[in-house]
Write a protein that holds these residues in place. Structure first.
Motif, PDB file in Angstrom:
ATOM      1  N   ALA A 169       0.837  -1.188   0.000  1.00 57.34           N
ATOM      2  CA  ALA A 169       0.000   0.000   0.000  1.00 57.34           C
ATOM      3  C   ALA A 169       0.871   1.237   0.000  1.00 57.34           C
ATOM      4  N   LYS A 170       0.512   2.167  -0.861  1.00 55.95           N
ATOM      5  CA  LYS A 170       1.239   3.429  -0.870  1.00 55.95           C
ATOM      6  C   LYS A 170       0.714   4.298   0.263  1.00 55.95           C
ATOM      7  N   THR A 171      -0.574   4.190   0.463  1.00 55.43           N
ATOM      8  CA  THR A 171      -1.178   4.925   1.568  1.00 55.43           C
ATOM      9  C   THR A 171      -2.000   3.942   2.383  1.00 55.43           C
ATOM     10  N   HIS A 172      -2.342   4.372   3.560  1.00 57.56           N
ATOM     11  CA  HIS A 172      -3.082   3.485   4.442  1.00 57.56           C
ATOM     12  C   HIS A 172      -4.578   3.683   4.249  1.00 57.56           C
ATOM     13  N   PRO A 173      -5.271   2.707   3.659  1.00 59.21           N
ATOM     14  CA  PRO A 173      -6.710   2.901   3.534  1.00 59.21           C
ATOM     15  C   PRO A 173      -7.412   2.675   4.882  1.00 59.21           C
ATOM     16  N   LEU A 174      -8.523   3.365   5.050  1.00 61.95           N
ATOM     17  CA  LEU A 174      -9.349   3.119   6.230  1.00 61.95           C
ATOM     18  C   LEU A 174     -10.375   2.058   5.826  1.00 61.95           C
ATOM     19  N   VAL A 175     -10.310   0.904   6.463  1.00 60.08           N
ATOM     20  CA  VAL A 175     -11.121  -0.223   6.011  1.00 60.08           C
ATOM     21  C   VAL A 175     -12.311  -0.456   6.933  1.00 60.08           C
ATOM     22  N   LEU A 176     -13.464  -0.607   6.345  1.00 62.22           N
ATOM     23  CA  LEU A 176     -14.648  -1.001   7.108  1.00 62.22           C
ATOM     24  C   LEU A 176     -15.206  -2.287   6.537  1.00 62.22           C
ATOM     25  N   LEU A 177     -15.467  -3.242   7.399  1.00 61.50           N
ATOM     26  CA  LEU A 177     -16.144  -4.449   6.954  1.00 61.50           C
ATOM     27  C   LEU A 177     -17.501  -4.463   7.623  1.00 61.50           C
ATOM     28  N   THR A 178     -18.545  -4.722   6.873  1.00 56.87           N
ATOM     29  CA  THR A 178     -19.838  -4.818   7.530  1.00 56.87           C
ATOM     30  C   THR A 178     -20.338  -6.250   7.451  1.00 56.87           C
ATOM     31  N   SER A 179     -21.114  -6.597   8.442  1.00 59.73           N
ATOM     32  CA  SER A 179     -21.654  -7.946   8.494  1.00 59.73           C
ATOM     33  C   SER A 179     -23.039  -7.902   9.110  1.00 59.73           C
ATOM     34  N   ASN A 180     -23.929  -8.689   8.550  1.00 57.56           N
ATOM     35  CA  ASN A 180     -25.265  -8.782   9.143  1.00 57.56           C
ATOM     36  C   ASN A 180     -25.345  -9.925  10.124  1.00 57.56           C
ATOM     37  N   ASN A 181     -24.204 -10.489  10.419  1.00 59.10           N
ATOM     38  CA  ASN A 181     -24.158 -11.529  11.430  1.00 59.10           C
ATOM     39  C   ASN A 181     -24.896 -12.792  11.004  1.00 59.10           C
ATOM     40  N   SER A 182     -24.933 -13.042   9.692  1.00 57.97           N
ATOM     41  CA  SER A 182     -25.649 -14.241   9.275  1.00 57.97           C
ATOM     42  C   SER A 182     -24.777 -15.476   9.438  1.00 57.97           C
ATOM     43  N   ARG A 183     -23.513 -15.286   9.643  1.00 50.61           N
ATOM     44  CA  ARG A 183     -22.693 -16.407  10.067  1.00 50.61           C
ATOM     45  C   ARG A 183     -21.546 -15.860  10.896  1.00 50.61           C
TER      46      ARG A 183
END
Lengths: 307, 453
Positions: A169-183
């Motif tokens: 990575a050249k820059t640091h991305p801000l990562v979001l993962l979303t989950s509906n908790n289906s597993r």
């Protein structure tokens, strides 16, 4: 990392400015994520603003949003990178016979260069010269193998391409993962993330949100609307109304120029917040009854409405 | 780092406690946590708590345990410190002069305003006021309720429509303050900490009343659905299917100069499971059948090809009931009124149930179908007809048995679990949501139990 926020309040205000009212934990976790450079795993029921949080973060930090929508069967070719085989094919065919002999060595190195690489969201996020917000939406819809593939991206922010080597990575991305908790997600993935549970907002915050998006709506009407939505959520529905739907409903009320939510208005516009046949039955059975009672008590209640 | 060693040690012992409650706190999480704590302001207890929670508790279940333990642990830690240093707070003595109505009003205001510090002060005032009137029972839980009732605090029960009632959550918070202050008083009086106890199994046992926490069951079942749907996916995934994947074939053809020498096939999609659920609703499992029915109820939302049956002496299909009713209570009523599952005695007759099921339904079963039996296998001394059950299991692709009794009780008395167990791909005890999840995990990992055939 440029301009990372210095306090939680700063993050919250920043989000507020772009129209996202974050609660304590959402603001704090977003702040931590930016400071520590860790991905956020956001879980919660559908429609509480998980995706919206990512969008708001991208707006408030002025970063681009790169979105990867997950689904069953998503593989690396669609998430990471893919070789542009058509172009590679053309490149090979464009070579005329006379230079073919000499050019082979060159061509071999050539067709596996970055020029022939199709970037997919993850690679795009990693290789972007500007820092971005990367949203990996509904990670729980993918298979476990895909999660495993994400680990390299999430912890080291790098991608290994066998023909090219490692792309860091050249820059640091801000990562979001979303989950509906289906597993249940794998431990390995969770370990790399900060965890944020978003729930339906309490009445006051939801009122603020609704007011923010429909400032023209009368305050008492907005409060009544939010109260009803909260009441509907208490029922055991197939799909409880989301925040987006209460906003939609507020806009509808504004459009039809309702002055009070009485039985008739509610029945007419109910389909905006309740979207299953059986849910509609349940809601009209439970809530509508209370409504007519409510409008009799209320000073502004129209007597003729509850027919 | 040195001056923080007290907090660090305290945090570490907190993590230790979390681990003992089954929250997986790894070393990397602990490191993250300390890193995160460097970034937040320590003076705000809420930020501190959220920062720890975000790095350590990584699921909602974990978060719940975290909440339960956090207060307890740091309260104890603070008290232990206070004991060691000989600090004790001055008891407030103005309680008798304070008018009760005045106090009531003040508490009400504090709760409405949600002022933390004020609530705490008032909690202590209330305790000393009521302590003087000799109403202390000595049992903290009882005292809290007494004081609450005396103050006339009632949580809003009418879902917000009740009007002047206080917010229930806020009242609970006040109760929490009361409880803590009472505990503190006890600790100061006796000069030692009460023994720490692990979270009671009760705190996480299955919801007994369906209205109470159907959501938990729904969540577990949502997982079940996902796991069943992808069951064995990894094994079947790369097997050849007749459909050629053009894109991958073309890409592979590059290695051979654009000539597609090797065909790539599309991975097989997982099969759609057909599920047959058989649920015992007799009195011997009455408490569990409520849970089972909620499971059935939840399963119906998740699967389209699901047929459900209830049985006591006879078996009856209730798929329709679940499809048309949403309200859980109505379903329970309809099943008991028109299910026609009790014949004369009302005692379970597993043998007869298998015979009936085998006659009427078994021919629909195929290798794609999964049979899940929910029951305690107590035949009341009747013929178990295990061979018939075996025949059903043979027809079905997979058979699982969920037993609401702890494994310890299996095969005692009239339980004939051992007769049926060999025919199942797995038999599981199932009396907490955790067990249900365990069941999901086991079938997802593809372990096929000690199968006889």
């Amino acid at each position: 990392m440029p301009e990372s926020p210095s306090s939680v309040t700063e993050v919250r205000d920043g989000l507020g400015e772009v129209g996202y009212l974050a609660d304590e934990s959402a603001a704090l976790v977003s702040f931590l994520a930016q400071r520590l450079g860790k991905p956020i795993l956001v879980e919660g029921p559908a429609g509480v603003g998980k995706t919206e949080l990512a969008k708001a973060l991208s707006r408030s930090t002025g970063r681009d949003l790169i979105r990867l929508q997950c689904y069953e069967g998503l593989d690396e070719a669609k998430a990471l990178y893919e070789w542009n085989y058509r172009k590679q094919l053309l490149r090979i065919q464009a070579e005329t016979a006379d230079e073919a002999e000499a050019g082979w060595a060159g061509a071999r190195g050539d067709i596996f260069s970055e020029e022939f690489l199709l970037t997919r969201p993850l690679l795009e996020a990693i290789s972007s010269p500007e820092p971005v917000v990367l949203l990996i939406d509904e990670i729980d819809k993918t298979d476990q193998e895909f999660e495993a593939m994400l680990l390299e991206v999430l912890s080291d922010f790098q991608i290994s391409i066998p023909e090219l080597g490692r792309i860091e990575a050249k820059t640091h991305p801000l990562v979001l993962l979303t989950s509906n908790n289906s597993r249940e997600l794998t431990e390995a993935l969770k370990r790399r993330c900060l965890y944020l549970w978003l729930d339906y907002p309490e009445i006051e915050r939801e009122l603020q949100i609704v007011r923010l998006h429909t400032p023209e709506l009368d305050e008492t009407l907005a409060r009544r609307l939010v109260e009803i939505v909260q009441m509907v959520r208490q029922l055991d529905l197939k799909k409880p109304p989301s925040i987006a739907e209460s906003i939609d409903w507020a806009r509808t009320l504004l459009l039809i120029g309702a002055e009070d939510i009485d039985r008739k208005t509610f029945e007419d516009s109910m389909s905006i917040i309740v979207k299953h046949r059986s849910d509609i039955d349940l809601v009209s059975e439970r809530v509508t009854v209370k409504l007519s009672a409510g409008s009799e008590e209320g000073v502004t209640g129209l007597p003729g409405a509850g027919a | 780092m040195n001056e923080r060693s007290g907090t660090a040690a305290s945090l570490l012992s907190f993590f230790e406690e979390l681990r003992s409650e089954g929250v997986a706190v790894g070393t990397s999480e602990i490191l993250d946590c300390f890193e995160a704590l460097d970034e937040v302001v320590w003076t705000d207890p809420r930020d501190f708590r959220e920062a720890v929670a975000a790095t350590v508790a990584k699921s909602q279940e974990d978060r719940r345990i975290f909440e339960l333990l956090f207060d307890r642990h740091f309260f104890r830690a603070a008290e232990a410190e206070a004991l060691e240093q000989g600090i004790s707070e001055q008891r407030f003595d103005g309680g008798n002069r304070l008018d009760l109505d005045q106090l009531r009003e003040a508490v009400r205001q504090a709760i409405t305003a949600g002022n933390d510090g004020e609530m705490r002060d008032l909690a202590r005032l209330a305790i000393s006021a009521f302590g003087r009137r000799g109403e202390r029972s000595g049992v903290i839980g009882v005292d809290v309720q007494r004081i609450r009732r005396n103050l006339g605090l009632q949580g809003g029960r009418g879902d917000g429509a009740g009007g002047a009632d206080l917010d229930r959550a806020a009242v609970r918070e006040f109760e929490q303050h009361l409880r803590r202050e009472l505990e503190r008083a006890t600790i100061e009086r006796t000069g030692k900490l009460p023994p720490s106890r692990p979270l009671a199994e009760l705190d996480r046992a299955l919801p007994t009343s369906p209205a109470q926490d159907l959501a938990t069951v729904h969540r577990a079942v949502a997982q079940l659905k996902r796991r069943i749907a992808t069951l064995g996916h990894e094994v079947r995934g790369r097997q050849r299917s007749p459909v050629v994947d053009i894109r991958r074939t073309m890409r592979a053809s590059l290695e051979t100069g654009g000539v597609p020498l090797r065909l790539k096939h599309r991975p097989r999609r997982p099969r759609r499971p057909e599920i047959y659920v058989l649920c015992d609703v007799s009195t011997s499992v009455s408490s569990a059948s409520v849970f089972f029915l909620s499971v059935l109820h939840a399963l119906h939302d998740s699967f389209r090809k699901l047929r459900s049956f209830v049985f006591i002496e006879r078996i009856s299909e209730v798929t329709d009931v679940f499809e048309h009713e949403r309200d859980f209570r109505k379903i329970a009523e309809r099943i008991s009124s028109e299910g026609g599952v009790a014949d004369v005695s009302g005692y379970t007759d597993y043998g007869r149930v298998w015979l009936e099921f085998g006659d009427e339904i078994a021919e629909d079963l195929g290798p794609r179908s999964t049979v899940i039996v929910l029951g305690d296998a107590r035949t009341n001394g009747r013929e178990p007809h295990a061979a018939e059950f075996g025949r059903i299991a043979e027809h079905a692709g997979r058979t699982f048995w969920l037993n609401p009794e702890p494994k310890l009780y299996w095969n005692y008395g009239d339980s004939v679990m051992s007769a049926y167990e060999p025919y199942c791909d797995g038999a599981f005890e199932c009396w907490t949501t955790k067990h249900l999840e365990n069941f999901v995990n086991v079938i997802a990992s593809g372990a096929r139990g000690a199968s006889a055939n």
